[in-house]
Design a protein around this motif. Structure first.
Motif, PDB file in Angstrom:
ATOM      1  N   ALA A  55     -26.071 -62.631  -4.467  1.00  0.00           N
ATOM      2  CA  ALA A  55     -27.223 -63.241  -4.985  1.00  0.00           C
ATOM      3  C   ALA A  55     -28.017 -62.367  -5.399  1.00  0.00           C
ATOM      4  CB  ALA A  55     -27.801 -64.175  -3.831  1.00  0.00           C
ATOM      5  N   GLY A  56     -28.438 -61.298  -4.764  1.00  0.00           N
ATOM      6  CA  GLY A  56     -29.436 -60.411  -4.988  1.00  0.00           C
ATOM      7  C   GLY A  56     -29.114 -59.593  -6.414  1.00  0.00           C
ATOM      8  N   LEU A  57     -27.652 -59.564  -6.739  1.00  0.00           N
ATOM      9  CA  LEU A  57     -27.213 -58.891  -7.952  1.00  0.00           C
ATOM     10  C   LEU A  57     -27.171 -59.840  -9.034  1.00  0.00           C
ATOM     11  CD1 LEU A  57     -24.621 -56.419  -6.251  1.00  0.00           C
ATOM     12  CD2 LEU A  57     -26.890 -55.832  -7.255  1.00  0.00           C
ATOM     13  N   GLY A  58     -27.381 -61.123  -8.795  1.00  0.00           N
ATOM     14  CA  GLY A  58     -27.233 -62.188  -9.853  1.00  0.00           C
ATOM     15  C   GLY A  58     -25.838 -62.669  -9.955  1.00  0.00           C
ATOM     16  N   ILE A  59     -24.963 -62.571  -8.838  1.00  0.00           N
ATOM     17  CA  ILE A  59     -23.513 -62.939  -9.051  1.00  0.00           C
ATOM     18  C   ILE A  59     -23.491 -64.548  -8.448  1.00  0.00           C
ATOM     19  CG2 ILE A  59     -21.492 -62.511  -8.048  1.00  0.00           C
ATOM     20  CD1 ILE A  59     -22.315 -59.553  -7.689  1.00  0.00           C
ATOM     21  N   GLN A  72     -12.422 -56.677  -3.826  1.00  0.00           N
ATOM     22  CA  GLN A  72     -12.935 -57.656  -4.852  1.00  0.00           C
ATOM     23  C   GLN A  72     -14.287 -57.041  -5.807  1.00  0.00           C
ATOM     24  OE1 GLN A  72     -11.377 -60.485  -5.708  1.00  0.00           O
ATOM     25  NE2 GLN A  72     -10.477 -61.073  -3.981  1.00  0.00           N
ATOM     26  N   HIS A  73     -13.963 -57.194  -7.068  1.00  0.00           N
ATOM     27  CA  HIS A  73     -15.239 -56.776  -8.002  1.00  0.00           C
ATOM     28  C   HIS A  73     -15.560 -58.065  -8.504  1.00  0.00           C
ATOM     29  CE1 HIS A  73     -12.919 -52.616  -8.727  1.00  0.00           C
ATOM     30  NE2 HIS A  73     -12.658 -53.135  -7.243  1.00  0.00           N
ATOM     31  N   TYR A  74     -17.078 -57.991  -8.640  1.00  0.00           N
ATOM     32  CA  TYR A  74     -17.991 -58.920  -9.171  1.00  0.00           C
ATOM     33  C   TYR A  74     -18.849 -58.334 -10.110  1.00  0.00           C
ATOM     34  CZ  TYR A  74     -16.000 -61.113  -4.993  1.00  0.00           C
ATOM     35  OH  TYR A  74     -15.484 -61.967  -3.917  1.00  0.00           O
ATOM     36  N   THR A  75     -19.389 -59.202 -11.185  1.00  0.00           N
ATOM     37  CA  THR A  75     -20.266 -58.786 -11.848  1.00  0.00           C
ATOM     38  C   THR A  75     -21.463 -59.808 -12.176  1.00  0.00           C
ATOM     39  OG1 THR A  75     -18.741 -57.273 -13.303  1.00  0.00           O
ATOM     40  CG2 THR A  75     -20.933 -58.046 -14.418  1.00  0.00           C
ATOM     41  N   GLY A  76     -22.541 -59.346 -11.993  1.00  0.00           N
ATOM     42  CA  GLY A  76     -23.968 -60.278 -12.237  1.00  0.00           C
ATOM     43  C   GLY A  76     -24.885 -60.161 -13.143  1.00  0.00           C
ATOM     44  N   ARG A  77     -25.921 -60.834 -13.299  1.00  0.00           N
ATOM     45  CA  ARG A  77     -27.010 -60.577 -14.143  1.00  0.00           C
ATOM     46  C   ARG A  77     -27.594 -59.076 -13.884  1.00  0.00           C
ATOM     47  NH1 ARG A  77     -26.915 -65.509 -12.681  1.00  0.00           N
ATOM     48  NH2 ARG A  77     -28.704 -65.205 -11.053  1.00  0.00           N
ATOM     49  N   ALA A 108     -17.957 -45.855 -11.712  1.00  0.00           N
ATOM     50  CA  ALA A 108     -17.884 -46.224 -13.091  1.00  0.00           C
ATOM     51  C   ALA A 108     -18.390 -47.416 -13.563  1.00  0.00           C
ATOM     52  CB  ALA A 108     -16.223 -46.307 -13.465  1.00  0.00           C
ATOM     53  N   LEU A 109     -18.551 -48.495 -12.716  1.00  0.00           N
ATOM     54  CA  LEU A 109     -19.219 -49.895 -12.929  1.00  0.00           C
ATOM     55  C   LEU A 109     -20.926 -49.622 -12.583  1.00  0.00           C
ATOM     56  CD1 LEU A 109     -16.789 -52.270 -11.378  1.00  0.00           C
ATOM     57  CD2 LEU A 109     -16.993 -51.876 -13.826  1.00  0.00           C
ATOM     58  N   ASN A 110     -21.233 -48.498 -11.967  1.00  0.00           N
ATOM     59  CA  ASN A 110     -22.703 -48.400 -11.295  1.00  0.00           C
ATOM     60  C   ASN A 110     -22.636 -49.614 -10.438  1.00  0.00           C
ATOM     61  OD1 ASN A 110     -25.042 -47.248 -10.980  1.00  0.00           O
ATOM     62  ND2 ASN A 110     -26.127 -48.420 -12.767  1.00  0.00           N
TER      63      ASN A 110
END
Length: 150
Positions: A55-59, A72-77, A108-110
């Motif tokens: 949630a803090g990463l905007g996911i 698991q890999h997730y990308t957020g705002r 690689a994804l930071n």
């Protein structure tokens, strides 16, 4: 980061701590962002805390424990998350190998890398934040949790 103990009354407080940690992590320069090692018994709140990190990463997508998928890999705002669960890897060499692969991907994804069951590793990554979650009363999960961060 200084060592601290925090009492968490419920799941919402555990998720809030995760959100706070994500914000602290995001405030650090990209090359100095640590891995987060999560320890604690089953049901202590590791995945709940990781939901707060997300949630803090905007996911926005649901965060579940990757016990069977292992990662698991997730990308957020605001950032990305690599969520690793070493519970099923009883041999340190297997845990270390998976950790190394996922650490490379996180770099690689930071991405913020959160590792559940970090005690399965044969080492503690340099500079890692370590968070131990414990039930205040093992016989009553509703009694809250204690978080020890260092």
């Amino acid at each position: 980061m200084e060592s601290r103990n925090v009492l968490l009354a419920d799941a919402a407080a555990t998720q809030d701590l995760g959100r706070q940690l994500a914000q602290q992590w995001l405030a650090l320069p990209a090359g100095e962002r640590p891995i987060l090692l999560l320890q604690g018994d089953l049901g202590a709140g590791k995945t709940c805390l990781t939901q707060g990190l997300a949630a803090g990463l905007g996911i926005d997508e649901p965060i579940t424990s990757p016990t069977f998928a292992l990662a698991q890999h997730y990308t957020g705002r605001a950032g990305a998350l690599v969520h690793l669960d070493l519970y099923r890897l009883e041999h340190p060499a297997a845990a270390d190998e998976l950790f190394a692969q996922e650490e490379e991907e996180a770099l690689a994804l930071n991405a913020l890398m959160a590792v559940e069951w970090a005690e399965r590793l044969s080492f503690v990554p340099e500079g890692a934040w370590q968070l131990r979650l414990e039930l205040v009363d093992p016989n009553d999960p509703e009694a809250g949790r204690r978080a020890r961060l260092h």
